[in-house]
Design an enzyme around this catalytic site. Structure first.
Site, PDB file in Angstrom:
ATOM      1  N   SER A 121       0.874  -0.978  -0.043  1.00 47.62           N
ATOM      2  CA  SER A 121       0.174   0.001  -0.023  1.00 47.62           C
ATOM      3  C   SER A 121       0.724   1.335   0.001  1.00 47.62           C
ATOM      4  O   SER A 121       1.634   1.455   0.970  1.00 47.62           O
ATOM      5  CB  SER A 121      -1.028  -0.077   1.127  1.00 47.62           C
ATOM      6  N   HIS A 180      -1.472  -1.508  -3.983  1.00 47.63           N
ATOM      7  CA  HIS A 180      -2.626  -1.114  -3.251  1.00 47.63           C
ATOM      8  C   HIS A 180      -2.827   0.403  -3.193  1.00 47.63           C
ATOM      9  O   HIS A 180      -1.699   0.755  -2.742  1.00 47.63           O
ATOM     10  CB  HIS A 180      -2.947  -1.953  -2.005  1.00 47.63           C
ATOM     11  N   ASP A 192      -4.614   3.547  -1.641  1.00 46.29           N
ATOM     12  CA  ASP A 192      -5.770   4.042  -0.594  1.00 46.29           C
ATOM     13  C   ASP A 192      -6.250   5.501  -1.142  1.00 46.29           C
ATOM     14  O   ASP A 192      -5.547   6.455  -0.858  1.00 46.29           O
ATOM     15  CB  ASP A 192      -5.245   3.761   0.623  1.00 46.29           C
ATOM     16  N   MET A 198      -8.669   8.358   0.166  1.00 42.98           N
ATOM     17  CA  MET A 198      -9.555   8.993   1.575  1.00 42.98           C
ATOM     18  C   MET A 198     -10.207   9.998   0.993  1.00 42.98           C
ATOM     19  O   MET A 198      -9.455  11.207   0.574  1.00 42.98           O
ATOM     20  CB  MET A 198      -8.915   8.735   2.759  1.00 42.98           C
ATOM     21  N   HIS A 247      -8.631   1.341  -3.541  1.00 41.45           N
ATOM     22  CA  HIS A 247      -9.387   1.207  -2.520  1.00 41.45           C
ATOM     23  C   HIS A 247      -9.928   2.419  -2.064  1.00 41.45           C
ATOM     24  O   HIS A 247      -9.231   3.363  -1.723  1.00 41.45           O
ATOM     25  CB  HIS A 247      -8.650   0.615  -1.319  1.00 41.45           C
ATOM     26  N   MET A 259     -12.007   4.623  -0.119  1.00 38.52           N
ATOM     27  CA  MET A 259     -12.724   4.865   1.295  1.00 38.52           C
ATOM     28  C   MET A 259     -13.219   6.456   1.015  1.00 38.52           C
ATOM     29  O   MET A 259     -12.826   7.374   1.686  1.00 38.52           O
ATOM     30  CB  MET A 259     -11.425   4.962   2.185  1.00 38.52           C
ATOM     31  N   MET A 294     -11.462  -5.601   6.076  1.00 32.34           N
ATOM     32  CA  MET A 294     -10.649  -4.434   6.839  1.00 32.34           C
ATOM     33  C   MET A 294     -10.094  -5.033   8.240  1.00 32.34           C
ATOM     34  O   MET A 294     -11.074  -5.523   8.838  1.00 32.34           O
ATOM     35  CB  MET A 294     -11.371  -3.164   6.986  1.00 32.34           C
ATOM     36  N   ASP A 352      -6.761  -6.237   4.774  1.00 34.43           N
ATOM     37  CA  ASP A 352      -6.000  -4.768   4.687  1.00 34.43           C
ATOM     38  C   ASP A 352      -5.831  -4.279   6.049  1.00 34.43           C
ATOM     39  O   ASP A 352      -6.763  -3.926   6.889  1.00 34.43           O
ATOM     40  CB  ASP A 352      -6.783  -4.173   3.707  1.00 34.43           C
TER      41      ASP A 352
HETATM   42  C1  DX5 Z   1      -6.049   1.660   5.858  1.00 33.67           C
HETATM   43  C2  DX5 Z   1      -5.544   1.382   4.657  1.00 33.67           C
HETATM   44  C3  DX5 Z   1      -4.691   0.441   4.485  1.00 33.67           C
HETATM   45  C4  DX5 Z   1      -3.321   1.005   5.014  1.00 33.67           C
HETATM   46  C5  DX5 Z   1      -2.480  -0.344   5.641  1.00 33.67           C
HETATM   47  O1  DX5 Z   1      -7.078   2.736   5.836  1.00 33.67           O
HETATM   48  O2  DX5 Z   1      -6.962   0.754   3.683  1.00 33.67           O
HETATM   49  O3  DX5 Z   1      -4.390   0.181   3.062  1.00 33.67           O
HETATM   50  O4  DX5 Z   1      -2.479   1.415   4.142  1.00 33.67           O
HETATM   51  O5  DX5 Z   1      -1.350   0.209   6.013  1.00 33.67           O
HETATM   52  P1  DX5 Z   1      -0.676  -0.999   7.251  1.00 33.67           P
HETATM   53  O6  DX5 Z   1      -0.137  -1.986   6.423  1.00 33.67           O
HETATM   54  O7  DX5 Z   1       0.411   0.122   7.758  1.00 33.67           O
HETATM   55  O8  DX5 Z   1      -1.578  -1.075   8.386  1.00 33.67           O
HETATM   56 ZN    ZN Z   2      -6.533  -0.122   1.800  1.00 33.47          ZN
END
Ligand code: DX5
Ligand code: ZN
Length: 215
Positions: free
Chosen positions: A7, A32, A34, A36, A65, A67, A136, A174
């Site tokens: 990620s 991956h 992310d 947000m 992903h 969010m 998650m 994740d």
């Molecule tokens: C959290 C994200 C994850 C995050 C994971 O909201 O969806 O993908 O980057 O990070 P680690 O591996 O550090 O927990």
């Molecule tokens: Zn993620």
């Protein structure tokens, strides 16, 4: 065999291109990404322009992903930016089925995610529509949190249902994955394992090799 999905949330954005190249050179297939919005989750990360930039130099599978609330509003734009797969949260969609169909129509792989407090049974009716189910294992919004062990119960349920229904979706996990728990996680039947901090904190190639050793 499970696959790793680094990620980039945990990458050094000052050297993002270089770091993605290093990940690609290890033979890792999934990246991956992310996204947000500061509403569905408390934090804001990055969006389409960043994906468009990194797409120019990476042939990896962009596992985006989202969010964000009502992701249906932006599917087109993420497709244009270069996503290969789009994951939406069940909790964020007014119509989950329509949103997944929309992703599929754009020629991308549709996936669904659920937060730790959402029972996995709530997505049973879309299992035949998805490429992956993203469980998650932390509360979405931030990297570097602690793995929630009960998420593995959802993984086992998803594995059973897949068998029972003769489906072929992948199970992705994740959040909170590290070199100490990855073997147990993989042992529960996860197909795709996201790791942010455990990949990008320190030596990327070394970290990936260590994590992959037990897969
Ligand atoms: C959290 C994200 C994850 C995050 C994971 O909201 O969806 O993908 O980057 O990070 P680690 O591996 O550090 O927990
Ligand atoms: Zn993620």
């Amino acid at each position: 065999m499970a696959e790793l999905a680094p990620s980039i949330l945990a990458a050094d954005f000052n050297r993002l291109g270089e770091q993605i190249k290093e990940v690609g050179n290890t033979g890792t297939r999934y990246l991956h990404i992310d996204v947000m919005d500061g509403l569905f989750v408390p934090s804001i990360s990055f969006g389409m322009p960043l994906i468009e930039s990194i797409r120019k130099e990476s042939g990896m599978f962009f596992d985006v992903h989202l969010m964000i609330n009502e992701p249906a509003r932006y599917l087109d734009e993420f497709a244009k930016a270069g996503a290969d797969g789009i994951t939406v949260h069940k909790e964020a969609c007014a119509s989950l089925k329509e949103t997944l169909t929309g992703i599929n129509k754009l020629g991308l792989k549709p996936s669904v995610s659920i937060n730790p407090e959402t029972p996995v049974q709530e997505i049973e009716d879309v299992l035949d529509m998805v490429y992956m189910v993203l469980v998650m294992s932390v509360h979405p919004g931030f990297g570097g949190q602690k793995f929630i062990p009960s998420s593995l119960e959802k993984v086992r349920w998803l594995k059973e249902k897949r068998e029972e229904k003769g489906l072929s979706y992948k199970i992705e996990i994740d959040g909170g994955v590290n070199k100490n728990n990855i073997a147990e996680i993989a042992g529960n039947g996860v197909d795709v394992i996201v790791a942010g901090t455990a990949v990008f904190n320190g030596n990327i190639t070394g970290n990936i090799n260590t994590l992959k050793e037990v897969l």
